[in-house]
Write an enzyme that holds these catalytic residues in place. Structure first.
Site, PDB file in Angstrom:
ATOM      1  N   CYS A 120       0.806  -1.149  -0.032  1.00  0.00           N
ATOM      2  CA  CYS A 120      -0.104   0.141   0.181  1.00  0.00           C
ATOM      3  C   CYS A 120       1.055   1.229  -0.045  1.00  0.00           C
ATOM      4  CB  CYS A 120      -0.859  -0.044   1.037  1.00  0.00           C
ATOM      5  SG  CYS A 120      -2.039   1.566   0.988  1.00  0.00           S
ATOM      6  N   CYS A 174      -6.992   4.212   5.030  1.00  0.00           N
ATOM      7  CA  CYS A 174      -6.822   2.772   5.282  1.00  0.00           C
ATOM      8  C   CYS A 174      -5.838   2.512   6.641  1.00  0.00           C
ATOM      9  CB  CYS A 174      -6.164   1.991   4.100  1.00  0.00           C
ATOM     10  SG  CYS A 174      -4.608   2.320   3.904  1.00  0.00           S
ATOM     11  N   GLU A 186      -1.324  -3.729  -5.222  1.00  0.00           N
ATOM     12  CA  GLU A 186      -1.608  -2.532  -4.787  1.00  0.00           C
ATOM     13  C   GLU A 186      -2.998  -2.419  -5.306  1.00  0.00           C
ATOM     14  OE1 GLU A 186      -1.333   0.933  -3.373  1.00  0.00           O
ATOM     15  OE2 GLU A 186       0.714   0.117  -3.901  1.00  0.00           O
ATOM     16  N   ASP A 218     -11.467  -7.487  -6.092  1.00  0.00           N
ATOM     17  CA  ASP A 218     -10.556  -7.977  -5.635  1.00  0.00           C
ATOM     18  C   ASP A 218      -9.499  -8.942  -6.579  1.00  0.00           C
ATOM     19  OD1 ASP A 218      -8.156  -8.956  -4.213  1.00  0.00           O
ATOM     20  OD2 ASP A 218      -9.338  -9.373  -2.162  1.00  0.00           O
ATOM     21  N   CYS A 264      -3.663   0.135   6.578  1.00  0.00           N
ATOM     22  CA  CYS A 264      -2.430  -0.670   5.933  1.00  0.00           C
ATOM     23  C   CYS A 264      -1.060  -0.308   6.632  1.00  0.00           C
ATOM     24  CB  CYS A 264      -2.322  -0.685   4.347  1.00  0.00           C
ATOM     25  SG  CYS A 264      -3.675  -0.808   3.612  1.00  0.00           S
ATOM     26  N   SER A 266      -4.789 -12.064   9.593  1.00  0.00           N
ATOM     27  CA  SER A 266      -5.602 -11.584   8.504  1.00  0.00           C
ATOM     28  C   SER A 266      -7.144 -11.571   8.834  1.00  0.00           C
ATOM     29  CB  SER A 266      -5.503 -12.522   7.181  1.00  0.00           C
ATOM     30  OG  SER A 266      -6.549 -12.163   6.352  1.00  0.00           O
ATOM     31  N   ARG A 318      -6.367 -10.047  -6.126  1.00  0.00           N
ATOM     32  CA  ARG A 318      -5.125 -10.603  -5.492  1.00  0.00           C
ATOM     33  C   ARG A 318      -4.957 -11.828  -5.802  1.00  0.00           C
ATOM     34  NH1 ARG A 318      -5.511  -7.440   0.077  1.00  0.00           N
ATOM     35  NH2 ARG A 318      -7.492  -8.415  -0.306  1.00  0.00           N
TER      36      ARG A 318
END
Length: 253
Positions: A96, A107, A135, A169, A109, A192, A171
């Protein structure tokens, strides 16, 4: 150059993902980090994945033409006896630029990165994967900037990603999962708030003993971002009644 390449080859490991794709992992490199005002020694690794470089010798002889500076590479910070310790903890941290580097409060992060490193040292063993192609949940920094403009006009993060043509998302955790299995076979705890991340690791054969949630304190800057994560992206809501939560900078485990 021949002697230099021989020395470097000893520090580059090849991890096969499939018949066409391999990971080249370089390290360990001793890296002193300041964690909670104390210097802690981590082992640092970086990696690339490729489909067209057959071996380490070819890789090292091609460095000046591969243009690695044009795209970022991911890396791993390993602490303690990660392979053999009975208990260990892992954070797969998506890059990030605004939160990790600039300290943006839009955020959480930056908080999660800092707190994850602290937690890993408290455990005595663990690893932080810093994932450079994640990112903006996988849309890239320029596109993330575009979505920030849309968020200023009232969209949430999911709506803004969708508005410029992306899924919520994008990722992928395949490469970190392969690397996790390279470094450790014993169970891990994972920091997480995202159940889909845990499910992916489990499907890849990673033995996840505990999911440890990590939430920053709500503020006027991050409240909508966090609520969108919970209400639209399925992230686990923060609670104060579990032994396995880190909420608002308070680690209860």
């Amino acid at each position: 150059m021949k002697n230099i390449n021989s020395k470097l080859q000893e520090k580059v490991k090849t991890i096969t993902i499939n018949a066409d794709k391999s990971i080249f992992l370089v390290g360990p490199i001793s890296l002193p980090l300041k964690v909670r005002e104390e210097v802690k020694l981590f082992n640092w690794y970086s990696w690339i994945s490729t489909t067209d470089i057959p071996d380490t010798e070819t890789l090292l002889n091609s460095l000046t033409t591969l243009n690695f500076n044009e795209f970022q590479q991911s890396s791993i910070l390993v602490y303690g006896d990660f392979e053999n310790s009975d208990k260990s903890i892992v954070r797969l941290h998506s890059i990030c630029h605004t939160g990790d580097i600039f300290g943006s409060q839009k955020c959480e992060c930056g908080f999660q990165l800092k707190k994850s490193l602290e937690t890993i040292t408290e455990y005595g063993s663990g690893a932080l994967f810093y994932l450079a192609n994640h990112e903006g949940r996988g849309i890239g920094l320029f596109n993330k900037a575009l979505t920030y403009l849309l968020q200023e006009d009232g969209m949430d993060t999911v709506e803004a990603n969708n508005a410029i043509g992306f899924d919520d998302d994008l990722r992928d955790y395949e490469e970190p999962a392969h690397l996790l299995k390279y470094f450790r076979r014993k169970p891990i705890d994972v920091i997480s708030n995202n159940p889909s991340k845990i499910n992916f690791l489990t499907k890849m054969g990673i033995d996840v003993a505990n999911q440890i949630t990590l939430w920053d304190k709500l503020s006027s800057y991050n409240e909508r971002y966090i609520e969108t994560k919970i209400n639209k992206s399925g992230h686990v809501r923060a609670t104060n009644d579990s032994d396995l939560n880190i909420v608002g900078g308070i680690y209860n485990a």
